[in-house]
Design an enzyme around this catalytic site. Sequence first.
Site, PDB file in Angstrom:
ATOM      1  CG  ASN A   9      22.805  51.241  13.221  1.00 27.55           C
ATOM      2  OD1 ASN A   9      22.667  50.058  12.916  1.00 27.55           O
ATOM      3  ND2 ASN A   9      22.227  52.222  12.544  1.00 27.55           N
ATOM      4  CD1 TRP A  10      28.102  47.514  15.188  1.00 30.27           C
ATOM      5  CD2 TRP A  10      28.077  45.277  15.103  1.00 30.27           C
ATOM      6  NE1 TRP A  10      28.864  47.040  16.235  1.00 30.27           N
ATOM      7  CE2 TRP A  10      28.860  45.672  16.208  1.00 30.27           C
ATOM      8  CE3 TRP A  10      27.914  43.917  14.853  1.00 30.27           C
ATOM      9  CZ2 TRP A  10      29.490  44.752  17.051  1.00 30.27           C
ATOM     10  CZ3 TRP A  10      28.529  42.997  15.695  1.00 30.27           C
ATOM     11  CH2 TRP A  10      29.316  43.419  16.774  1.00 30.27           C
ATOM     12  CE  LYS A  11      24.482  53.137   9.893  1.00 27.50           C
ATOM     13  NZ  LYS A  11      24.657  54.396   9.179  1.00 27.50           N
ATOM     14  CG  HIS A  94      18.925  54.541  11.031  1.00 32.56           C
ATOM     15  ND1 HIS A  94      19.347  54.826   9.758  1.00 32.56           N
ATOM     16  CD2 HIS A  94      19.991  54.763  11.841  1.00 32.56           C
ATOM     17  CE1 HIS A  94      20.623  55.207   9.804  1.00 32.56           C
ATOM     18  NE2 HIS A  94      21.030  55.168  11.056  1.00 32.56           N
ATOM     19  CD  GLU A  96      21.781  54.075   6.998  1.00 32.48           C
ATOM     20  OE1 GLU A  96      21.743  52.938   7.495  1.00 32.48           O
ATOM     21  OE2 GLU A  96      22.781  54.820   7.123  1.00 32.48           O
ATOM     22  CD  GLU A 166      21.465  58.352  13.991  1.00 34.86           C
ATOM     23  OE1 GLU A 166      22.546  57.971  14.435  1.00 34.86           O
ATOM     24  OE2 GLU A 166      20.798  57.702  13.161  1.00 34.86           O
ATOM     25  N   GLY A 172      27.250  58.920   7.943  1.00 38.65           N
ATOM     26  CA  GLY A 172      28.129  58.223   7.008  1.00 38.65           C
ATOM     27  C   GLY A 172      28.845  59.150   6.043  1.00 38.65           C
ATOM     28  CB  SER A 212      30.241  61.655  10.894  1.00 43.62           C
ATOM     29  OG  SER A 212      29.777  61.257   9.622  1.00 43.62           O
ATOM     30  N   GLY A 233      27.689  54.689  13.966  1.00 41.09           N
ATOM     31  CA  GLY A 233      27.651  53.768  12.828  1.00 41.09           C
ATOM     32  C   GLY A 233      29.055  53.258  12.509  1.00 41.09           C
ATOM     33  N   GLY A 234      29.699  53.887  11.541  1.00 41.08           N
ATOM     34  CA  GLY A 234      31.010  53.430  11.048  1.00 41.08           C
ATOM     35  C   GLY A 234      32.027  53.161  12.152  1.00 41.08           C
TER      36      GLY A 234
END
Length: 249
Positions: A9-11, A94, A96, A166, A172, A212, A233-234
């Site tokens: 997930n590149w956001k 998600h 966010e 999640e 993150g 993470s 993610g990251g």
Amino acid sequence: MRKQIVAGNWKMNNNLQETKELINDIAAHLPQTNTKVMVAPTFVYLQHAVAAAKDSPIEIIAQNMHFAAQGAYTGEISSTMLQDIGVQTVILGHSERRAYFGEDASLLRTKVDRALEVNMQIVFCFGEELEDRKAGNHFDVVQEQLSDALFHLGEKAWEQIVLAYEPVWAIGTGETASGAQAQEMHAFVRNTLEQQYNGQLAASTSILYGGSVKPNNAADLFSNPDVDGGLIGGAALKAEDFIAIIKAI
Ligand code: PGA
């Protein structure tokens, strides 16, 4: 049997050039694997991403979509627009989106229904906040999130659904759930599916862990019997790390 999946997930990251380069880089280093690999760039580059991934097994997926088929919803993107450019899978729920854009259970339910109406696949995210875990409410919170958005569905619809646990406190933050914490929740979710539906459906639903995940903790998380891969993610923003995570399954 259920699929193993690693999804990135590149956001709201990467420009057009970086989007194409990262997909090419991942494609060039992908190991021979049965693990399904998905990548979710931002809407505006999806079409370029689909083209870049064309000759690879990487599936390009969307980070979100609107609940309506079309209409006066300024700034929104519909399911059929995604399908029109070759995107068949969407991430919904998600944390966010829930936290910053007010997406609640009833809205998510309408998005789930819309995606299924046009036969899209869904990666459905859920997970508790830190206060819930500290208070020992995490199982109840997760059960409610799943029940509110998904338990109205018939059995057949579940062929289109991948779950992604999640925990919000791990997204993150660099703090990840331990392998044991992930396994405990994934087993709870699978057991809940068995009670709500049946054992066959529970056994064939993929449940990913997200929060993470890094090359150095992926193997510990993925080695658990009920963890079927990850939503990253990251660490999905660097080909080397993403590939290392895919190899950790
Ligand atoms: P993270 O994000 O790996 O950066 O924690 C995971 C996610 O939000 O899906």
